[in-house]
Design an enzyme around this catalytic site. Sequence first.
Site, PDB file in Angstrom:
ATOM      1  N   THR A 182     -26.179 -11.063   0.006  1.00 33.19           N
ATOM      2  CA  THR A 182     -25.681 -10.538   1.260  1.00 33.19           C
ATOM      3  C   THR A 182     -26.635  -9.532   1.893  1.00 33.19           C
ATOM      4  OG1 THR A 182     -23.485 -10.843   0.426  1.00 33.19           O
ATOM      5  CG2 THR A 182     -23.740  -9.085   2.009  1.00 33.19           C
ATOM      6  N   ARG A 210     -12.516 -19.454   0.391  1.00 34.89           N
ATOM      7  CA  ARG A 210     -12.521 -18.153  -0.284  1.00 34.89           C
ATOM      8  C   ARG A 210     -13.152 -17.095   0.640  1.00 34.89           C
ATOM      9  NH1 ARG A 210     -17.028 -14.560  -1.653  1.00 34.89           N
ATOM     10  NH2 ARG A 210     -16.372 -13.262  -3.377  1.00 34.89           N
ATOM     11  N   GLY A 212     -14.668 -13.209   0.700  1.00 38.29           N
ATOM     12  CA  GLY A 212     -15.092 -12.069  -0.116  1.00 38.29           C
ATOM     13  C   GLY A 212     -14.858 -10.753   0.610  1.00 38.29           C
ATOM     14  N   ASP A 213     -15.530  -9.716   0.155  1.00 37.66           N
ATOM     15  CA  ASP A 213     -15.345  -8.385   0.748  1.00 37.66           C
ATOM     16  C   ASP A 213     -16.128  -8.186   2.041  1.00 37.66           C
ATOM     17  OD1 ASP A 213     -17.715  -8.583  -0.872  1.00 37.66           O
ATOM     18  OD2 ASP A 213     -18.014  -6.444  -0.489  1.00 37.66           O
ATOM     19  N   THR A 233     -22.470  -4.841  -1.189  1.00 29.09           N
ATOM     20  CA  THR A 233     -22.883  -6.148  -1.706  1.00 29.09           C
ATOM     21  C   THR A 233     -22.493  -6.229  -3.169  1.00 29.09           C
ATOM     22  OG1 THR A 233     -24.751  -7.562  -2.299  1.00 29.09           O
ATOM     23  CG2 THR A 233     -25.213  -5.216  -2.092  1.00 29.09           C
ATOM     24  N   GLY A 234     -22.022  -7.385  -3.593  1.00 29.41           N
ATOM     25  CA  GLY A 234     -21.628  -7.517  -4.994  1.00 29.41           C
ATOM     26  C   GLY A 234     -20.498  -8.518  -5.138  1.00 29.41           C
ATOM     27  N   GLY A 236     -17.334  -9.750  -4.613  1.00 28.97           N
ATOM     28  CA  GLY A 236     -16.401  -9.350  -3.570  1.00 28.97           C
ATOM     29  C   GLY A 236     -14.983  -9.051  -4.004  1.00 28.97           C
TER      30      GLY A 236
HETATM   31  N1  ASP Z   1     -20.064  -9.546  -1.547  1.00 22.59           N
HETATM   32  C1  ASP Z   1     -20.353 -10.928  -1.292  1.00 22.59           C
HETATM   33  C2  ASP Z   1     -19.128 -11.759  -1.585  1.00 22.59           C
HETATM   34  O1  ASP Z   1     -18.449 -11.507  -2.550  1.00 22.59           O
HETATM   35  C3  ASP Z   1     -21.497 -11.473  -2.078  1.00 22.59           C
HETATM   36  C4  ASP Z   1     -22.757 -10.631  -2.112  1.00 22.59           C
HETATM   37  O2  ASP Z   1     -22.717  -9.434  -1.839  1.00 22.59           O
HETATM   38  O3  ASP Z   1     -23.843 -11.176  -2.405  1.00 22.59           O
HETATM   39  O4  ASP Z   1     -18.894 -12.702  -0.863  1.00 22.59           O
END
Ligand code: ASP
Length: 315
Positions: A182, A210, A212-213, A233-234, A236
């Site tokens: 992200t 789905r 994410g965050d 980022t992470g 989610g």
């Molecule tokens: N946070 C993003 C998600 O869960 C993924 C990412 O940060 O790479 O969709």
Amino acid sequence: MNISRNDSVVQDAILVIHGGAGTILEENLTPEREALCHAGLRAALERGYELWKGGADALTIVEQTVRVLEDDPIFNAGRGAVLNDQGIAELDASIMRGIDRMAGAITGVTTIKNPISLARVVLEKTPFVFLSGLGAEELAATLDEIEQVGQEYFFTQERWNQLQAQRKTNSVSLSEDNKFGTVGAVARCKENHLAAATSTGGMTNKRHGRIGDSPVIGAGTWAEDATCAISATGHGEFFIRAAVAHEISARMRHARESLGVAANAVIHGELEAGTGGVIALAASGEAALPFNTAGMYRGVIAADGTIATAIYGRR
Ligand code: ASP
């Protein structure tokens, strides 16, 4: 400006960006790939800085900076988005303005070249905060400034190979060995108003539908002039459950913690088993870039034009 640690705090920043967090290990990244990542981050920072110097508002700085990262196939957003379980790039983005906490977000779009700009349209031109799928795409079709593309635009051999690898193990990940992620930006304008923006393809092999965050205001993105601007980022699901972006802001407001203390406490404490990181910026220019993974692509530009970019992190 030293941002080499996984809990770095720096002063006098005007723009902070990330290109995703994950298991980014030095031994897995070729020097050429590293150079491409640094160059991609630098190009985005320079674009934002040019706008800042010209007196642009914070929302424009974060939107335009994120567009540079979306157009770079190396990052998991826009052009380089990862593929879902149906082999389709399904994109999420959100943007928020600190002066009045106005926000715009979109989720599950498959034809938008620069999702962050559509999120900005939702903020500025609709009475809504969050639009999904078809409704968002139909809005885009009515606007000249939003470019729509076919799925072939998002196809890269690398993402296809990553999807095949995930399918074999029947797993879902930030990307192959959690490498590329992200993108996000937090900025302040010359009047010290804040804004935050986040854009993503989500996780490789995610179930279609789905969310994410990244497009969830308060989880992946937050901006409030009195406290901070955040882009996460992470993984989610963990970031949504901990309301990470809002939680950092709330700790500053209610517990009077500094930005650095609040951001590090959430990423290195409250998040527990969740993996990832945030970029955080206060109106004072204090910036924090904590992450609990091996690395996070990240960069900062200071008011005097000094640039720092980094990939890995030490404690
Ligand atoms: N946070 C993003 C998600 O869960 C993924 C990412 O940060 O790479 O969709």
